[in-house]
Design an enzyme around this catalytic site. Sequence first.
Site, PDB file in Angstrom:
ATOM      1  N   MET A 129       0.787  -1.233   0.000  1.00 45.36           N
ATOM      2  CA  MET A 129       0.000   0.000   0.000  1.00 45.36           C
ATOM      3  C   MET A 129       0.823   1.290   0.000  1.00 45.36           C
ATOM      4  O   MET A 129       0.254   2.365   0.209  1.00 45.36           O
ATOM      5  CB  MET A 129      -0.950   0.007   1.211  1.00 45.36           C
ATOM      6  CG  MET A 129      -1.872  -1.190   1.284  1.00 45.36           C
ATOM      7  SD  MET A 129      -3.088  -1.112   2.620  1.00 45.36           S
ATOM      8  CE  MET A 129      -4.243   0.106   1.965  1.00 45.36           C
TER       9      MET A 129
ATOM     10  N   ASP B  31       1.452 -13.093   3.188  1.00 51.50           N
ATOM     11  CA  ASP B  31       0.259 -13.887   2.910  1.00 51.50           C
ATOM     12  C   ASP B  31       0.172 -14.132   1.411  1.00 51.50           C
ATOM     13  O   ASP B  31       0.885 -13.492   0.629  1.00 51.50           O
ATOM     14  CB  ASP B  31      -1.005 -13.201   3.433  1.00 51.50           C
ATOM     15  CG  ASP B  31      -1.162 -11.789   2.914  1.00 51.50           C
ATOM     16  OD1 ASP B  31      -1.918 -11.602   1.944  1.00 51.50           O
ATOM     17  OD2 ASP B  31      -0.528 -10.861   3.461  1.00 51.50           O
TER      18      ASP B  31
END
Length: 235
Positions: A180, A204
Amino acid sequence: MSIHINAPEGAIAESILLPGDPLRAKFIADTFLEDVVCYNEVRGMYGFTGTYKGKRVSVQGTGMGIPSMSIYATELIESYGVKNLIRVGTCGSYVEKVKVRDLIIAMSACTNSNINLVPFKGRTFAPTASFDLLKPAYDIAVEKGFEPKVGSIYSSDIFYDDDKEDWKTWAKYGCLGVEMETAALYTIAAKYGVNALTLLTVSDHFVTHEVTSAEERQTTFKAMMEVALDTIVNL
């Protein structure tokens, strides 16, 4: 002193690590640096300066997302003269061959943010890493046996995306994963003519659905941190 960083002139080194998590900043300072001084606690966003292998280096938490990264990167460059900024963070992998805990070196950053559409009047700017940081970081990672993956990543303004299939488009076009902040970091570095690089550890996986724990994300992923610090030492 700047609005969000309460540090006196000269307190911050020319080369800095930028974890999003301020507790990861503290972990890096406690684990790797000597003669550490905490120069910032504003908004709980810790900043530290110390030495690593004899070289002065700082580490500053930036928070999550493009706006927060934009604030800290701008203030570090404008108010404190930082020249080399290396983000050390986590990401989700979009491709099966990039496994959880793998190291990604972000060569460029795609984004769904309007951060560049506004100043460039609707035209597209391609935020890219600084080769002067990317090349030594890659070489150091290889020397350490970490098998880094180099490629484009996706900087998203949306963490909880209602479109559960959107990531597949980015994967099709070669994006290795999603985070992000990097599109902002690379854009601001280009604006001011300084060096920037993002190193990411996969936390992840969109394909296998494997995840790491919050504690692991905060206090491990040492390979990424070592590569970042040794890159600074070798500048």
